[in-house]
Design a protein around this motif. Structure first.
Motif, PDB file in Angstrom:
ATOM      1  N   LEU A 182      29.609  43.466  25.169  1.00  0.00           N
ATOM      2  CA  LEU A 182      28.720  43.471  24.085  1.00  0.00           C
ATOM      3  C   LEU A 182      29.488  42.531  23.258  1.00  0.00           C
ATOM      4  CD1 LEU A 182      27.644  47.105  23.220  1.00  0.00           C
ATOM      5  CD2 LEU A 182      26.440  45.409  24.622  1.00  0.00           C
ATOM      6  N   LYS A 183      28.671  41.662  22.427  1.00  0.00           N
ATOM      7  CA  LYS A 183      29.325  41.029  21.155  1.00  0.00           C
ATOM      8  C   LYS A 183      28.820  41.372  19.998  1.00  0.00           C
ATOM      9  CE  LYS A 183      28.576  36.222  19.604  1.00  0.00           C
ATOM     10  NZ  LYS A 183      28.415  34.994  19.733  1.00  0.00           N
ATOM     11  N   VAL A 184      30.001  42.029  19.062  1.00  0.00           N
ATOM     12  CA  VAL A 184      29.470  42.631  17.927  1.00  0.00           C
ATOM     13  C   VAL A 184      29.852  41.902  16.786  1.00  0.00           C
ATOM     14  CG1 VAL A 184      29.975  44.638  16.638  1.00  0.00           C
ATOM     15  CG2 VAL A 184      29.964  44.940  18.861  1.00  0.00           C
ATOM     16  N   LYS A 185      28.863  41.658  15.773  1.00  0.00           N
ATOM     17  CA  LYS A 185      29.158  40.918  14.591  1.00  0.00           C
ATOM     18  C   LYS A 185      29.802  41.688  13.607  1.00  0.00           C
ATOM     19  CE  LYS A 185      26.280  37.164  15.381  1.00  0.00           C
ATOM     20  NZ  LYS A 185      26.816  36.002  15.570  1.00  0.00           N
ATOM     21  N   VAL A 186      30.857  41.218  13.120  1.00  0.00           N
ATOM     22  CA  VAL A 186      31.872  41.759  12.159  1.00  0.00           C
ATOM     23  C   VAL A 186      32.030  40.737  10.963  1.00  0.00           C
ATOM     24  CG1 VAL A 186      32.910  43.229  13.853  1.00  0.00           C
ATOM     25  CG2 VAL A 186      33.741  40.919  13.481  1.00  0.00           C
ATOM     26  N   VAL A 208      34.035  40.154  19.552  1.00  0.00           N
ATOM     27  CA  VAL A 208      33.521  40.176  18.226  1.00  0.00           C
ATOM     28  C   VAL A 208      33.135  38.982  17.539  1.00  0.00           C
ATOM     29  CG1 VAL A 208      34.623  42.401  17.764  1.00  0.00           C
ATOM     30  CG2 VAL A 208      35.870  40.475  16.919  1.00  0.00           C
ATOM     31  N   ASP A 209      32.339  38.543  16.755  1.00  0.00           N
ATOM     32  CA  ASP A 209      32.223  37.148  15.990  1.00  0.00           C
ATOM     33  C   ASP A 209      32.076  37.743  14.512  1.00  0.00           C
ATOM     34  OD1 ASP A 209      31.345  34.758  14.775  1.00  0.00           O
ATOM     35  OD2 ASP A 209      29.531  34.796  16.108  1.00  0.00           O
ATOM     36  N   ALA A 210      33.170  36.982  13.873  1.00  0.00           N
ATOM     37  CA  ALA A 210      33.380  37.108  12.428  1.00  0.00           C
ATOM     38  C   ALA A 210      32.610  36.381  11.484  1.00  0.00           C
ATOM     39  CB  ALA A 210      34.834  37.321  11.709  1.00  0.00           C
ATOM     40  N   ASN A 211      31.993  35.291  12.130  1.00  0.00           N
ATOM     41  CA  ASN A 211      31.229  34.251  11.344  1.00  0.00           C
ATOM     42  C   ASN A 211      31.823  33.673  10.117  1.00  0.00           C
ATOM     43  OD1 ASN A 211      28.546  35.827  12.707  1.00  0.00           O
ATOM     44  ND2 ASN A 211      28.481  33.731  12.668  1.00  0.00           N
ATOM     45  N   GLU A 212      33.269  33.628  10.166  1.00  0.00           N
ATOM     46  CA  GLU A 212      33.847  32.890   8.995  1.00  0.00           C
ATOM     47  C   GLU A 212      34.092  34.215   7.768  1.00  0.00           C
ATOM     48  OE1 GLU A 212      30.913  29.642   8.212  1.00  0.00           O
ATOM     49  OE2 GLU A 212      32.710  28.684   8.342  1.00  0.00           O
ATOM     50  N   CYS A 235      37.795  36.933  19.846  1.00  0.00           N
ATOM     51  CA  CYS A 235      37.223  36.874  18.449  1.00  0.00           C
ATOM     52  C   CYS A 235      36.680  35.443  18.131  1.00  0.00           C
ATOM     53  CB  CYS A 235      38.117  37.496  17.271  1.00  0.00           C
ATOM     54  SG  CYS A 235      37.429  37.164  15.774  1.00  0.00           S
ATOM     55  N   GLU A 236      35.403  35.467  17.826  1.00  0.00           N
ATOM     56  CA  GLU A 236      35.041  34.179  17.306  1.00  0.00           C
ATOM     57  C   GLU A 236      35.001  34.109  15.792  1.00  0.00           C
ATOM     58  OE1 GLU A 236      30.681  32.896  17.978  1.00  0.00           O
ATOM     59  OE2 GLU A 236      31.144  33.942  20.023  1.00  0.00           O
ATOM     60  N   GLN A 237      35.492  32.621  15.498  1.00  0.00           N
ATOM     61  CA  GLN A 237      35.518  32.281  14.065  1.00  0.00           C
ATOM     62  C   GLN A 237      35.743  33.244  13.244  1.00  0.00           C
ATOM     63  OE1 GLN A 237      34.638  28.747  13.867  1.00  0.00           O
ATOM     64  NE2 GLN A 237      35.713  29.087  11.992  1.00  0.00           N
ATOM     65  N   ALA A 260      36.278  28.948  18.537  1.00  0.00           N
ATOM     66  CA  ALA A 260      35.797  28.133  17.232  1.00  0.00           C
ATOM     67  C   ALA A 260      34.146  28.301  17.394  1.00  0.00           C
ATOM     68  CB  ALA A 260      36.147  26.585  17.264  1.00  0.00           C
ATOM     69  N   ASP A 261      33.129  28.444  16.358  1.00  0.00           N
ATOM     70  CA  ASP A 261      32.025  28.373  16.471  1.00  0.00           C
ATOM     71  C   ASP A 261      31.834  27.362  15.565  1.00  0.00           C
ATOM     72  OD1 ASP A 261      29.358  28.457  16.656  1.00  0.00           O
ATOM     73  OD2 ASP A 261      29.043  30.409  16.671  1.00  0.00           O
ATOM     74  N   GLU A 262      31.672  27.942  13.959  1.00  0.00           N
ATOM     75  CA  GLU A 262      31.277  27.151  12.950  1.00  0.00           C
ATOM     76  C   GLU A 262      32.163  26.027  12.784  1.00  0.00           C
ATOM     77  OE1 GLU A 262      31.131  30.481  13.067  1.00  0.00           O
ATOM     78  OE2 GLU A 262      29.145  31.096  12.345  1.00  0.00           O
ATOM     79  N   ALA A 263      33.299  26.030  13.208  1.00  0.00           N
ATOM     80  CA  ALA A 263      34.383  24.952  13.040  1.00  0.00           C
ATOM     81  C   ALA A 263      34.374  23.806  14.318  1.00  0.00           C
ATOM     82  CB  ALA A 263      35.951  25.417  13.110  1.00  0.00           C
ATOM     83  N   VAL A 280      36.095  27.391  22.459  1.00  0.00           N
ATOM     84  CA  VAL A 280      35.378  27.063  21.605  1.00  0.00           C
ATOM     85  C   VAL A 280      33.917  27.463  22.171  1.00  0.00           C
ATOM     86  CG1 VAL A 280      35.027  24.772  23.304  1.00  0.00           C
ATOM     87  CG2 VAL A 280      33.978  24.729  20.809  1.00  0.00           C
ATOM     88  N   ASN A 281      33.156  27.777  21.179  1.00  0.00           N
ATOM     89  CA  ASN A 281      31.543  28.402  21.450  1.00  0.00           C
ATOM     90  C   ASN A 281      30.791  26.847  21.255  1.00  0.00           C
ATOM     91  OD1 ASN A 281      29.037  29.380  21.451  1.00  0.00           O
ATOM     92  ND2 ASN A 281      29.444  31.141  20.063  1.00  0.00           N
ATOM     93  N   ILE A 282      30.144  26.605  22.385  1.00  0.00           N
ATOM     94  CA  ILE A 282      29.246  25.486  22.300  1.00  0.00           C
ATOM     95  C   ILE A 282      27.842  25.900  22.354  1.00  0.00           C
ATOM     96  CG2 ILE A 282      28.586  23.377  23.575  1.00  0.00           C
ATOM     97  CD1 ILE A 282      31.510  23.288  24.761  1.00  0.00           C
ATOM     98  N   LYS A 283      27.127  25.242  21.459  1.00  0.00           N
ATOM     99  CA  LYS A 283      25.742  25.461  21.384  1.00  0.00           C
ATOM    100  C   LYS A 283      24.758  24.412  21.416  1.00  0.00           C
ATOM    101  CE  LYS A 283      26.289  29.825  18.602  1.00  0.00           C
ATOM    102  NZ  LYS A 283      26.449  30.348  17.132  1.00  0.00           N
ATOM    103  N   LEU A 284      23.571  24.319  22.035  1.00  0.00           N
ATOM    104  CA  LEU A 284      22.843  23.035  22.146  1.00  0.00           C
ATOM    105  C   LEU A 284      22.440  22.707  20.708  1.00  0.00           C
ATOM    106  CD1 LEU A 284      23.260  23.986  25.046  1.00  0.00           C
ATOM    107  CD2 LEU A 284      20.776  23.058  25.646  1.00  0.00           C
TER     108      LEU A 284
HETATM  109 MG    MG Z   1      29.469  32.454  16.341  1.00  0.00          MG
END
Ligand code: MG
Length: 370
Positions: A182-186, A208-212, A235-237, A260-263, A280-284
């Motif tokens: 699972l990926k949990v938003k934190v 986990v993804d802290a989204n900055e 952990c993401e971002q 890195a996601d937002e970065a 790095v998290n790459i998104k189209l």
């Molecule tokens: Mg993210």
């Protein structure tokens, strides 16, 4: 019902608000182009550090030519000042180019689209997706075969758990029982309560993804150490994207890989990210589509980075485009289509978390059975 008929129904059935970009000269052009906003209804209200919402608007592009209907999708990202309306406007600005282009010469075509459209990466992703779907169908190849990939190498995808009350978090985790990871938003003061709610239901590995959301490096490091003890594997971002020096400090001390996601938005960001993150998290939707994402994966590898393919909340149209590249990456977070209740098309399936790619040509889209 054949695929073309079904796509016609799709356009009428799920578009809200619907804005078809009609052009007086379209009938005479080789490629018949239409674009519309499609409103995706979320199964659960979705909350991250950045926003909360019960629906998301995406933009879809359809190109009809030679008996082929090709479709692509992009999810505009408000953080980068994009909206469905601005994406539609961007697509309209290259209508004539797209209508008259040889779609199989997509490298110069998409380079020209990139020059003519400033920003608007979701619009570019939608265009690239439709072009890729057309080329794959024209060649009779699923896109993973076009890229030379082994579909059995597609990774597991995580299922994302958005920020919610402990009670709803436990319910969402229970609903995600089929997913091994699972990926949990934190990223909030409630992180410990969120993870406790998850751990009340399952012992499975977490990302986990802290989204900055953690605003300084000391807080981020303390959180990472606590999360490492809770079975969190990456952990993401963790920090705001602009905190470059702090990210280097954190990278040197973190008990787990940092992505890195937002970065990291586009290809040119990769060399810098290699100094601040492990992956790095790459998104189209961030980079402008499937072909650009393919280049980013190769570049990230050249810089020694781990690679995750991520997504926005999207229908199967967008998710399919990313999933066809997924045999190239270490981690996938391609659950966006599973978070909505009105996905009219189907391409990939997910079986106990494993991404299963369709052998149909192009994106492999078919109408989703009712
Ligand atoms: Mg993210």
């Amino acid at each position: 019902m054949n695929r073309r008929q079904a796509l016609g129904i799709l356009a009428g059935a799920v578009a809200m608000p619907k804005t078809v970009l009609a052009s007086p000269g379209a009938a005479a052009a080789p490629n018949v182009l239409s674009a519309q906003v499609v409103r995706l209804a979320l199964r659960h209200t979705w909350t991250t550090v950045m926003s909360t919402s019960s629906f998301r608007d995406v933009v879809q592009v359809r190109i009809v030519r030679d008996g082929i209907t090709a479709i692509g999708e992009g999810a505009p990202i408000p953080r980068y000042h994009e909206s469905a309306v601005s994406a539609l406007r961007a697509i309209e600005s290259v209508r004539t180019l797209l209508e008259r282009a040889d779609l199989q010469q997509f490298v110069p075509l998409l380079a020209e689209v990139g020059k003519r459209i400033p920003g608007e990466w979701a619009a570019k992703a939608a265009i690239a997706g439709a072009v890729a779907d057309f080329v794959g169908q024209k060649l009779g190849l699923p896109l993973y075969r076009y890229f030379g990939l082994d579909p059995s190498a597609a990774p597991l995808t995580t299922m994302s758990i958005g920020i919610d009350t402990p009670e709803m978090t436990r319910q969402k985790v229970s609903e995600a029982a089929d997913f091994p990871v699972l990926k949990v938003k934190v990223g909030l003061d409630s992180d410990e309560a969120t993870i406790a709610a998850v751990r009340a239901v399952t012992k499975k590995p977490l990302r986990v993804d802290a989204n900055e959301g953690w605003k300084n490096k000391e807080v981020a490091l303390r959180k990472l150490h606590w999360l490492a003890g809770q079975g969190v594997e990456l952990c993401e971002q963790p920090l705001p994207a602009e905190q470059v020096t702090e990210a280097k400090w954190l990278r040197a001390r973190s008990p787990m890989p940092i992505f890195a996601d937002e970065a990291c938005l586009r290809l040119a960001d990769i060399p810098r990210i290699a100094e601040t993150c492990h992956g790095v998290n790459i998104k189209l939707d961030k980079c402008g589509g499937i072909f650009e994402a393919h280049k980013m994966i190769a570049t990230a590898r050249a810089h020694g980075l781990k690679v995750m393919l991520g997504c926005m909340i999207s229908s199967s149209v967008s998710i399919a485009a990313a999933a066809h590249l997924s045999p190239l990456v270490d981690y996938a977070d391609l659950d966006g289509f599973l978070l909505i209740g009105n996905d009219s098309m189907q391409s990939i399936t997910v079986e106990r978390g494993k991404i299963c790619l369709p052998s149909r040509p192009g994106l492999g889209l078919v109408p989703r059975a009712a």
